[in-house]
Enzyme design. Structure first.
Site, PDB file in Angstrom:
ATOM      1  N   GLY A 206       5.744 -32.023  59.838  1.00 55.53           N
ATOM      2  CA  GLY A 206       7.076 -31.905  60.407  1.00 55.53           C
ATOM      3  C   GLY A 206       7.541 -30.479  60.556  1.00 55.53           C
ATOM      4  O   GLY A 206       6.787 -29.523  60.335  1.00 55.53           O
ATOM      5  N   GLY A 208       9.160 -26.974  59.916  1.00 52.41           N
ATOM      6  CA  GLY A 208       9.325 -26.146  58.737  1.00 52.41           C
ATOM      7  C   GLY A 208      10.774 -25.922  58.370  1.00 52.41           C
ATOM      8  O   GLY A 208      11.153 -25.956  57.186  1.00 52.41           O
ATOM      9  N   GLY A 212      11.117 -27.386  54.829  1.00 51.03           N
ATOM     10  CA  GLY A 212      10.923 -26.320  53.842  1.00 51.03           C
ATOM     11  C   GLY A 212      12.024 -26.290  52.807  1.00 51.03           C
ATOM     12  O   GLY A 212      11.771 -26.147  51.601  1.00 51.03           O
ATOM     13  N   GLU A 250       3.210 -15.131  50.601  1.00 55.16           N
ATOM     14  CA  GLU A 250       2.325 -14.251  51.374  1.00 55.16           C
ATOM     15  C   GLU A 250       2.932 -14.177  52.756  1.00 55.16           C
ATOM     16  O   GLU A 250       2.944 -15.161  53.497  1.00 55.16           O
ATOM     17  CB  GLU A 250       0.897 -14.814  51.408  1.00 55.16           C
ATOM     18  CG  GLU A 250      -0.131 -13.776  51.824  1.00 55.16           C
ATOM     19  CD  GLU A 250      -0.487 -13.817  53.293  1.00 55.16           C
ATOM     20  OE1 GLU A 250       0.173 -13.081  54.070  1.00 55.16           O
ATOM     21  OE2 GLU A 250      -1.396 -14.564  53.665  1.00 55.16           O
ATOM     22  N   CYS A 284      -2.707 -11.992  59.591  1.00 53.34           N
ATOM     23  CA  CYS A 284      -1.687 -11.190  58.898  1.00 53.34           C
ATOM     24  C   CYS A 284      -2.229  -9.846  58.423  1.00 53.34           C
ATOM     25  O   CYS A 284      -1.464  -8.892  58.268  1.00 53.34           O
ATOM     26  CB  CYS A 284      -1.098 -11.974  57.739  1.00 53.34           C
ATOM     27  SG  CYS A 284      -2.321 -12.607  56.570  1.00 53.34           S
ATOM     28  N   GLU A 384       5.723  -6.641  63.082  1.00 57.36           N
ATOM     29  CA  GLU A 384       4.491  -7.422  63.204  1.00 57.36           C
ATOM     30  C   GLU A 384       4.518  -8.174  64.534  1.00 57.36           C
ATOM     31  O   GLU A 384       5.420  -8.965  64.791  1.00 57.36           O
ATOM     32  CB  GLU A 384       4.362  -8.406  62.043  1.00 57.36           C
ATOM     33  CG  GLU A 384       3.059  -9.182  62.058  1.00 57.36           C
ATOM     34  CD  GLU A 384       2.919 -10.112  60.860  1.00 57.36           C
ATOM     35  OE1 GLU A 384       1.812 -10.199  60.313  1.00 57.36           O
ATOM     36  OE2 GLU A 384       3.920 -10.741  60.482  1.00 57.36           O
TER      37      GLU A 384
END
Length: 485
Positions: A206, A208, A212, A250, A284, A384
């Site tokens: 589902g 996030g 979450g 992370e 990453c 990023e």
């Protein structure tokens, strides 16, 4: 590849179940075409509660297993995983567009198996019970764990959490990325076949943003382990704070790749470019900032162009393809906007750009793109991008190079390439990052993985990954012959 009906179900308490609320579904988009291929069930807070309670019930029994029994269980997982390797390859290529041979078969799918094997090896070296001074020390499982994972290396990121959690004796609820549901479904089938007890592993698909918070705030969850964006990390941390959960994060990276004076430029620059573009730049720890001696900039640009020209962009099912599409439309649009930002800020575009590759009329394809003469203050040098975009930054001397490398809110990884390995190691020691690769050294599943600063906290992989899932108890006042069976 896997049982299609499982996409409309969740794996809870040892069986596939329909979700408990009104059915909601999300589309799975093929990034190579931009068209939907399947629908998956989207879970709710009620589904999360059902999964967490199953994990909570299973915890006392699983936590009491002998360490040798848990090791044997993970070894059985390895056996089933290896047999179904082809299914993982197909799933990862289909869900996120990784080239089947060059990326999915060569790296993505095997990385999951690598983490399960590494966890068993690390457990055999760890001391879970030992004397320290007058105390008897016991390392115990932390409890029920919420595991939240991204789409870019789906099995790598799932396995490096599930494997150590199993070894440690924890029970868990996995919330994989909604953009990468296929490989997570295969893994649930693998764990079921391997004999993981009911309730030990649970998985709810589902959104996030919706799930979450439900996981992170649930009172029966003892730990949250997340790999994702910095925004997701902040949201999870805030949700977990009222119940003082352990949180392992992370997050993002903007890794500097320092090419030292005297390095073999052909080798160093080519390696840096191809490593950056691997997995369409969606890694990453990708070496996204290449720092080079100022007097070598023109030669570096020439080599970078030549390296980019060897990259074959195209259909991920084609065995000759080395770079597939961006994994989803949202990220595709972000990458294009960042390339446009670099052009607007005055960086020198030496390869690629916002134009769609000629042979890819549809799908989320971006050309391998390189900017040179970049200033570290530019947006493309600080944020990023998470796509196949490399920035080349010239430096004056090594002091300047280290300052530029550390001038970032991130500190996940770094790279140093030089003819003198002692010099390269000395430079590596000055980088404020959790990892540094010297002269193209590959990753090691037994080495710790994690970052400094806004790249997160905690460590994964190998022994460090197992320790994240352990509590430490000191039993005081026992005699010297005391032990726990």
């Amino acid at each position: 590849m896997f049982e299609k009906s499982h996409l409309q179900q969740f794996y809870i308490d040892g069986k596939w179940q329909s979700h408990v609320t009104d059915e909601q579904f999300g589309e799975v988009i093929n990034p190579a075409t931009g068209e939907p291929t399947d629908k998956i069930a989207f879970g709710s807070a009620e589904d999360i509660d059902l999964a967490v309670r199953a994990a909570h019930r299973a915890f006392p029994s699983f936590a009491s297993w002998k360490q040798s029994e848990r090791n044997e269980l993970v070894e059985q997982v390895c056996s089933v995983y290896e047999r179904r390797m082809g299914d993982f390859v197909d799933a990862i290529t289909a869900e996120m567009g990784a080239p089947r041979e060059y990326v999915s078969r060569a790296a993505q799918a095997p990385s999951g198996l690598g983490h399960f094997r590494a966890a068993v090896e690390a457990a055999e070296r760890l001391h879970f019970r030992y004397r320290q001074g007058t105390a008897f020390i016991v390392r115990e499982p932390v409890g029920v764990c919420a595991l939240i994972t991204p789409w870019n290396w789906p099995m790598n990121q799932v396995a490096c959490k599930v494997a150590p959690a199993l070894i440690a004796g924890c029970t868990m609820v996995l919330k994989p990325s909604q953009a990468a549901p296929y490989s997570a479904t295969v893994l649930a089938e693998v764990l079921h076949e391997a004999g993981v007890p009911a309730g030990v592993f649970n998985s709810v698909q589902g959104e996030g943003a919706r799930l979450g918070g439900a996981l992170s705030s649930h009172p029966l969850v003892d730990m949250v382990s997340l790999t994702g964006s910095n925004m997701a990390g902040e949201q999870v941390t805030r949700a977990a704070a009222p119940t003082a959960k352990r949180v392992s994060l992370e997050l993002g990276g903007k890794s500097a790749n320092i090419i030292l004076p005297g390095a073999n430029l052909d080798e160093a620059v080519t390696h840096g470019v191809l490593t950056m573009m691997y997995n369409s730049g969606q890694t990453c720890v990708a070496p996204s900032r290449m720092l080079v001696p100022m007097d070598s900039i023109e030669e570096v640009e020439r080599i970078a162009r030549k390296a980019c020209a060897t990259i074959v962009v195209g259909d991920p099912s084609d065995p000759h393809t080395t770079m597939g599409p961006i994994a989803n439309e949202r990220q595709f649009k972000k990458v294009l906007s960042m390339i446009a930002s670099g052009q607007q800020e005055g960086a020198k575009l030496i390869y690629g750009g916002t134009q769609r590759p000629d042979n890819c009329p549809k799908g989320f394809y971006v050309q391998p793109t390189v900017f040179s003469r970049v200033n570290n203050r530019m947006t493309i040098a600080q944020e990023e991008i998470f796509g196949p975009v490399l920035v080349i930054i010239p430096y004056e001397d090594l002091t300047d190079a280290v300052e530029i490398a550390n001038d970032s809110p991130f500190g996940l990884s770094g790279y140093v390439y030089g003819a003198d390995k002692a010099q390269a190691a000395a430079v590596a020691a000055k980088l404020r990052t959790g990892m540094v690769h010297l002269n193209g050294a590959p990753v090691d599943f037994q080495a710790p993985w994690g970052g400094y600063k806004q790249s997160g906290n905690g460590r994964e992989w190998g022994a460090w990954g197992i320790e994240e899932f352990l509590e430490t108890k000191a039993i005081l006042g026992v005699d010297e012959h005391f032990s726990l069976a």
